[in-house]
Design a protein around this motif. Sequence first.
Motif, PDB file in Angstrom:
ATOM      1  N   GLN A  78     -11.102  32.802 -35.309  1.00 31.12           N
ATOM      2  CA  GLN A  78     -10.948  33.213 -36.560  1.00 31.12           C
ATOM      3  C   GLN A  78     -12.082  33.261 -37.485  1.00 31.12           C
ATOM      4  OE1 GLN A  78      -7.543  33.942 -37.861  1.00 31.12           O
ATOM      5  NE2 GLN A  78      -7.859  34.470 -39.749  1.00 31.12           N
ATOM      6  N   THR A  79     -12.989  32.406 -37.325  1.00 34.89           N
ATOM      7  CA  THR A  79     -14.547  32.390 -37.811  1.00 34.89           C
ATOM      8  C   THR A  79     -15.449  33.138 -37.090  1.00 34.89           C
ATOM      9  OG1 THR A  79     -13.782  30.333 -39.215  1.00 34.89           O
ATOM     10  CG2 THR A  79     -16.142  30.912 -38.954  1.00 34.89           C
ATOM     11  N   ASP A  84     -13.376  35.352 -41.002  1.00 29.24           N
ATOM     12  CA  ASP A  84     -12.726  34.764 -42.170  1.00 29.24           C
ATOM     13  C   ASP A  84     -13.386  33.474 -42.413  1.00 29.24           C
ATOM     14  OD1 ASP A  84     -10.915  36.664 -42.485  1.00 29.24           O
ATOM     15  OD2 ASP A  84      -9.212  35.765 -41.663  1.00 29.24           O
ATOM     16  N   TYR A  86     -11.930  30.921 -43.398  1.00 25.48           N
ATOM     17  CA  TYR A  86     -11.191  29.817 -43.438  1.00 25.48           C
ATOM     18  C   TYR A  86     -11.356  28.895 -42.072  1.00 25.48           C
ATOM     19  CZ  TYR A  86      -8.478  33.413 -45.908  1.00 25.48           C
ATOM     20  OH  TYR A  86      -8.006  34.435 -46.961  1.00 25.48           O
ATOM     21  N   LEU A 274      -2.017  31.704 -47.259  1.00 26.72           N
ATOM     22  CA  LEU A 274      -2.961  32.449 -47.896  1.00 26.72           C
ATOM     23  C   LEU A 274      -3.148  32.187 -49.475  1.00 26.72           C
ATOM     24  CD1 LEU A 274      -2.451  35.785 -45.955  1.00 26.72           C
ATOM     25  CD2 LEU A 274      -4.262  34.171 -45.631  1.00 26.72           C
ATOM     26  N   ASP A 278      -6.873  31.232 -51.039  1.00 26.07           N
ATOM     27  CA  ASP A 278      -7.574  31.954 -52.103  1.00 26.07           C
ATOM     28  C   ASP A 278      -7.844  31.104 -53.297  1.00 26.07           C
ATOM     29  OD1 ASP A 278      -7.333  34.141 -50.377  1.00 26.07           O
ATOM     30  OD2 ASP A 278      -5.768  35.374 -51.827  1.00 26.07           O
ATOM     31  N   VAL A 295     -13.056  38.014 -48.594  1.00 23.07           N
ATOM     32  CA  VAL A 295     -11.831  37.746 -48.291  1.00 23.07           C
ATOM     33  C   VAL A 295     -10.908  38.947 -48.235  1.00 23.07           C
ATOM     34  CG1 VAL A 295      -9.734  36.469 -48.947  1.00 23.07           C
ATOM     35  CG2 VAL A 295     -11.894  35.256 -49.637  1.00 23.07           C
ATOM     36  N   ASN A 296     -10.449  39.124 -47.022  1.00 29.34           N
ATOM     37  CA  ASN A 296      -9.839  40.529 -46.680  1.00 29.34           C
ATOM     38  C   ASN A 296      -8.514  40.146 -45.974  1.00 29.34           C
ATOM     39  OD1 ASN A 296      -8.686  42.885 -45.541  1.00 29.34           O
ATOM     40  ND2 ASN A 296     -10.875  43.749 -45.776  1.00 29.34           N
ATOM     41  N   HIS A 297      -7.188  40.391 -46.693  1.00 27.10           N
ATOM     42  CA  HIS A 297      -5.995  39.979 -46.272  1.00 27.10           C
ATOM     43  C   HIS A 297      -5.690  40.793 -44.942  1.00 27.10           C
ATOM     44  CE1 HIS A 297      -4.883  37.393 -49.831  1.00 27.10           C
ATOM     45  NE2 HIS A 297      -5.471  36.586 -49.256  1.00 27.10           N
ATOM     46  N   ARG A 299      -7.677  42.229 -42.967  1.00 30.41           N
ATOM     47  CA  ARG A 299      -8.408  41.748 -41.743  1.00 30.41           C
ATOM     48  C   ARG A 299      -7.677  40.319 -41.254  1.00 30.41           C
ATOM     49  NH1 ARG A 299     -13.817  40.000 -43.755  1.00 30.41           N
ATOM     50  NH2 ARG A 299     -12.655  38.210 -44.594  1.00 30.41           N
ATOM     51  N   THR A 300      -7.261  39.591 -41.994  1.00 32.05           N
ATOM     52  CA  THR A 300      -6.575  38.327 -41.764  1.00 32.05           C
ATOM     53  C   THR A 300      -5.459  38.568 -40.836  1.00 32.05           C
ATOM     54  OG1 THR A 300      -7.858  37.189 -43.430  1.00 32.05           O
ATOM     55  CG2 THR A 300      -5.754  35.817 -42.439  1.00 32.05           C
ATOM     56  N   PRO A 324      -3.574  30.927 -40.491  1.00 31.58           N
ATOM     57  CA  PRO A 324      -4.718  31.312 -41.113  1.00 31.58           C
ATOM     58  C   PRO A 324      -5.585  29.989 -41.266  1.00 31.58           C
ATOM     59  CG  PRO A 324      -3.068  31.696 -42.661  1.00 31.58           C
ATOM     60  CD  PRO A 324      -2.498  31.338 -41.562  1.00 31.58           C
TER      61      PRO A 324
END
Length: 452
Positions: A78-79, A84, A86, A274, A278, A295-297, A299-300, A324
Amino acid sequence: MGKKRTYGGIQPGIKWGPFTLRLPGVHAPISWPEAIQGAFLSLATGGALAPLMMNFFDIPFEVAWSILTIQLFWVWSQTILFGDAYAAGWITPALPLVLVFLGGFTPGPEAVQAMIAITLVVSFLFIFFAITGLGEKFNQLVPNALKAGIILGAAIAAFMSEIDRVQTLPFTLITSWVVVLVLMFSIPFGKLPNTKAKLLVMSNAMLVSFIAAGIVGTLTGELTFNIEWGFFIPQFGELLATVSPWGVGMPSWSIILAAIPISIMVYVLVFGDLLVADTLLKEASKVRPDEKVDVNHTRTHWALAIRNLGQMFTGGVLIPLHGPMWTGIQVFIMERYKTGRKAMDSIFSGTMSWYLFALPLGFLMPIIGIIVPLLPVALSLTLLLTGFACAYVAMSMVNDNTTRGYALAIGMLTAFVGPAWGIGAGLVLYFLLIGKNNQTPAQDQSEEHKAS
């Protein structure tokens, strides 16, 4: 040494499609406190799922641990692969719901197929919201007070689970709770002089609480350790044959249809994660103007779909699904991040470093021998910090007596009756108690919190 960014800019990385590849030590400096603590706590917390999978999937410990070694890669992705900010984890609040659903199926292949069905439907929801972009619109349409109620429900559910758990290891768990809360949140402790010893234990709060729990648990007889030497050999063949679609096949349409209601609830809980993420990032940005966190939901959503499907086909299905954010660890990393650039150069220094050594250490038998008795402690600390963070975030989102009472009522309904009831009653009570034109002002949303 990580690449330097311009003041107020985004941490450098390699763009690929909507994602950004960042490697620890290359695109962001390694943060050693996170790397050391994350290695042990990621293994311990992940290992806490092993008994659940052994029970519901009817598999031996070796297969369950093999699943967990693979899930470490997909969590880390994820990172490092998708970009992201997160500290990724599971959809932890969904765990009780998933276990109830799986309890209706025979342990073994049937329960595995039920978990495959949940994975497929939830992944479809992620892809649908990513393609349509409706996830961000959905976020904007939900009233702020209802968001607070959803998040407070997650806090209540987390604390409820720990009330039952503490009865099994009272001295061990209470010790770990007291230590981590004092080191991370105590106002009197924070006012003490900033000596090297204080800064050291604060930087390693999770590890210190883990060590304290191990000492107390050993002295009281609540924990016993059995150390063996050697290397763990993953059981990939048996894994694919017993807990993946390659071995048990795809679920029937009847099982997929049965999984739809719980999958929608799971997505609602992801949405709540999320919201918390945020809010945490927004609070941190106020004291760290040196870095813009993208931060791009959308993309997440894509990343979550890829992670869950990737896990299912390469490492078997996972209880309770990839999510997430690991809330407790995100809180820990954000608190360190907010202390300044000297403590943590970039948010990615913390999130990437946390999982850096977990995967290789997961194959060492002595480490497994130390970790296994502490599995309940790791899961408990995760849920405790999750509840703590969700509680203070939810409370910060409401600012009058009506919305505070409303948020508490929705939180209780969500925790005790279920997410569907919490959402349904929340919408009705919102219009009756608050009204659509009297919403508590939502916190300002900067451009980096919007999906592109």
